[in-house]
Write a protein that holds these residues in place. Structure first.
Motif, PDB file in Angstrom:
ATOM      1  N   GLN A  52       0.851  -1.308  -0.052  1.00  0.00           N
ATOM      2  CA  GLN A  52      -0.053  -0.272  -0.091  1.00  0.00           C
ATOM      3  C   GLN A  52       0.802   1.397  -0.073  1.00  0.00           C
ATOM      4  O   GLN A  52       0.459   2.396   0.681  1.00  0.00           O
ATOM      5  CB  GLN A  52      -1.004   0.117   1.152  1.00  0.00           C
ATOM      6  N   ASP A  53       2.259   1.035  -0.527  1.00  0.00           N
ATOM      7  CA  ASP A  53       2.932   2.179  -0.673  1.00  0.00           C
ATOM      8  C   ASP A  53       3.244   2.734  -2.036  1.00  0.00           C
ATOM      9  O   ASP A  53       4.298   3.203  -2.349  1.00  0.00           O
ATOM     10  CB  ASP A  53       4.340   1.767   0.180  1.00  0.00           C
ATOM     11  N   LEU A  55       3.227   4.932  -4.960  1.00  0.00           N
ATOM     12  CA  LEU A  55       2.947   6.536  -5.106  1.00  0.00           C
ATOM     13  C   LEU A  55       3.740   6.759  -6.522  1.00  0.00           C
ATOM     14  O   LEU A  55       4.876   6.694  -6.622  1.00  0.00           O
ATOM     15  CB  LEU A  55       3.849   6.999  -4.065  1.00  0.00           C
ATOM     16  N   ARG A  79      -6.499   4.545  -2.196  1.00  0.00           N
ATOM     17  CA  ARG A  79      -6.084   5.149  -0.845  1.00  0.00           C
ATOM     18  C   ARG A  79      -7.420   5.034   0.215  1.00  0.00           C
ATOM     19  O   ARG A  79      -7.360   4.503   0.977  1.00  0.00           O
ATOM     20  CB  ARG A  79      -5.228   6.289  -0.709  1.00  0.00           C
ATOM     21  N   ASN A  80      -8.262   5.907  -0.467  1.00  0.00           N
ATOM     22  CA  ASN A  80      -9.630   6.189   0.263  1.00  0.00           C
ATOM     23  C   ASN A  80     -10.502   6.880  -0.818  1.00  0.00           C
ATOM     24  O   ASN A  80     -10.211   6.851  -1.851  1.00  0.00           O
ATOM     25  CB  ASN A  80      -9.373   6.950   1.476  1.00  0.00           C
ATOM     26  N   CYS A  83      -9.340   9.702  -2.534  1.00  0.00           N
ATOM     27  CA  CYS A  83      -7.841   9.592  -3.319  1.00  0.00           C
ATOM     28  C   CYS A  83      -7.876   8.409  -3.998  1.00  0.00           C
ATOM     29  O   CYS A  83      -7.444   7.310  -3.474  1.00  0.00           O
ATOM     30  CB  CYS A  83      -6.597   9.681  -2.066  1.00  0.00           C
ATOM     31  N   GLU A  84      -8.174   8.564  -5.451  1.00  0.00           N
ATOM     32  CA  GLU A  84      -8.415   7.383  -6.146  1.00  0.00           C
ATOM     33  C   GLU A  84      -8.155   7.538  -7.629  1.00  0.00           C
ATOM     34  O   GLU A  84      -8.640   8.806  -8.034  1.00  0.00           O
ATOM     35  CB  GLU A  84     -10.019   6.877  -5.632  1.00  0.00           C
ATOM     36  N   GLU A 163      -0.951  10.815  -2.240  1.00  0.00           N
ATOM     37  CA  GLU A 163      -0.495   9.921  -1.459  1.00  0.00           C
ATOM     38  C   GLU A 163      -0.330   8.559  -1.691  1.00  0.00           C
ATOM     39  O   GLU A 163      -0.926   8.282  -2.732  1.00  0.00           O
ATOM     40  CB  GLU A 163      -1.682  10.115  -0.291  1.00  0.00           C
ATOM     41  N   PRO A 164       0.230   7.578  -1.028  1.00  0.00           N
ATOM     42  CA  PRO A 164       0.426   6.448  -1.403  1.00  0.00           C
ATOM     43  C   PRO A 164      -0.661   5.577  -1.229  1.00  0.00           C
ATOM     44  O   PRO A 164      -1.722   5.726  -0.250  1.00  0.00           O
ATOM     45  CB  PRO A 164       1.580   5.799  -0.479  1.00  0.00           C
ATOM     46  N   GLY A 165      -0.962   4.549  -1.972  1.00  0.00           N
ATOM     47  CA  GLY A 165      -2.115   3.509  -1.630  1.00  0.00           C
ATOM     48  C   GLY A 165      -1.739   2.249  -2.498  1.00  0.00           C
ATOM     49  O   GLY A 165      -0.731   1.829  -2.612  1.00  0.00           O
ATOM     50  N   ARG A 166      -2.778   1.565  -2.976  1.00  0.00           N
ATOM     51  CA  ARG A 166      -2.546   0.156  -3.582  1.00  0.00           C
ATOM     52  C   ARG A 166      -3.320   0.203  -4.888  1.00  0.00           C
ATOM     53  O   ARG A 166      -4.047   0.952  -5.217  1.00  0.00           O
ATOM     54  CB  ARG A 166      -3.101  -0.813  -2.421  1.00  0.00           C
ATOM     55  N   SER A 202       6.790   4.900  -1.699  1.00  0.00           N
ATOM     56  CA  SER A 202       6.737   6.124  -0.534  1.00  0.00           C
ATOM     57  C   SER A 202       7.538   5.521   0.737  1.00  0.00           C
ATOM     58  O   SER A 202       7.980   6.397   1.531  1.00  0.00           O
ATOM     59  CB  SER A 202       5.341   6.271  -0.140  1.00  0.00           C
TER      60      SER A 202
END
Length: 241
Positions: A52-53, A55, A79-80, A83-84, A163-166, A202
């Motif tokens: 999930q990092d 970026l 991410r949420n 944030c997509e 922001e980082p995510g998956r 990230s």
């Protein structure tokens, strides 16, 4: 994925993700199936990266969508809910077929409709159910560029996630007549031939140096990233749950 998203409205149903609906095919690839159960409910399918990092980077999936109406095939960064980055194909929209490009949060016009600054209901020049096609988005701090079979389809430069995510691929229905539509009684299958990602992390602490940067790596640095992160995606299914 093994969880349920409760129905949002009276005319929708629970979005139930069942891991048994994700099947690895013997000759390669994955099937994500939406199924009607004996009790009348529907189950969906989803998988995502453990990491999930992620970026910035380039993200590519070769997919063949279902001809059965009533589902959404989604390939996206998450991410949420604010944030997509999305590429979503609605199987109820046919002839012409469309794939929706969007970023979250979206910008809306005064009449409440989605602005073209962050949303594009993109008409396809091919039938996505008859063969595999490459769906791709490149994400940098400045913009997001969408590609279909290697050809640029659109570019957004507003509300770019930072922001980082998956990365997630899912295939689902919630019965919403204004989006997924009413699902078919027949099984509906999204076929995935492969998933390829090159990305900055990230959380990196070692080489290559560009992996510690908030800026995208240069193309020349990609080979170093592959060598350094070869274990990340050497087997897609070691990174799925």
């Amino acid at each position: 994925m093994d969880y349920t998203v409760p129905a949002k409205y009276d005319n929708t149903i629970n979005r139930i993700f069942d891991p048994t609906n994700v099947q690895v095919i013997e000759d390669g690839g994955v099937h994500l199936t939406v199924k009607k159960m004996d009790n009348g409910s529907y189950t969906s399918a989803s998988f995502g990266t453990k990491r999930q990092d992620i970026l910035y980077g380039t993200f590519r999936a070769n997919m063949k969508t279902t001809p059965e109406p009533g589902t959404v095939a989604a390939f996206f960064f998450f991410r949420n809910n604010t944030c997509e980055i999305d590429m979503e194909s609605l199987s109820r929209i046919q002839n012409p077929w469309k794939t929706y490009f969007s970023v979250q949060p979206q910008i809306y016009n005064e009449d409440g409709s989605a602005s073209t600054l962050t949303n594009d209901k993109h008409t396809l020049n091919f039938d996505p159910t008859s063969a595999f096609h490459e769906y791709r988005f490149d994400w940098t701090p400045e913009d997001i560029t969408y590609y279909l079979d290697g050809e640029e389809a659109n570019r957004f430069s507003q509300n770019i996630p930072s922001e980082p995510g998956r990365i997630i691929i899912n295939h689902w229905t919630d019965g919403n007549p204004n989006f997924s539509g009413l699902p078919s009684v027949q099984d509906a299958t999204l076929s995935i031939a492969n998933l390829t990602v090159f990305f900055n992390s990230s959380e990196a602490t070692g080489p290559p140096p560009c992996q510690r940067s908030t800026k995208p790596c240069s193309i020349a640095g990609i080979l170093k990233i592959i060598l350094f992160l070869c274990t990340v995606f050497q087997s897609l299914f070691n990174n799925i749950f």
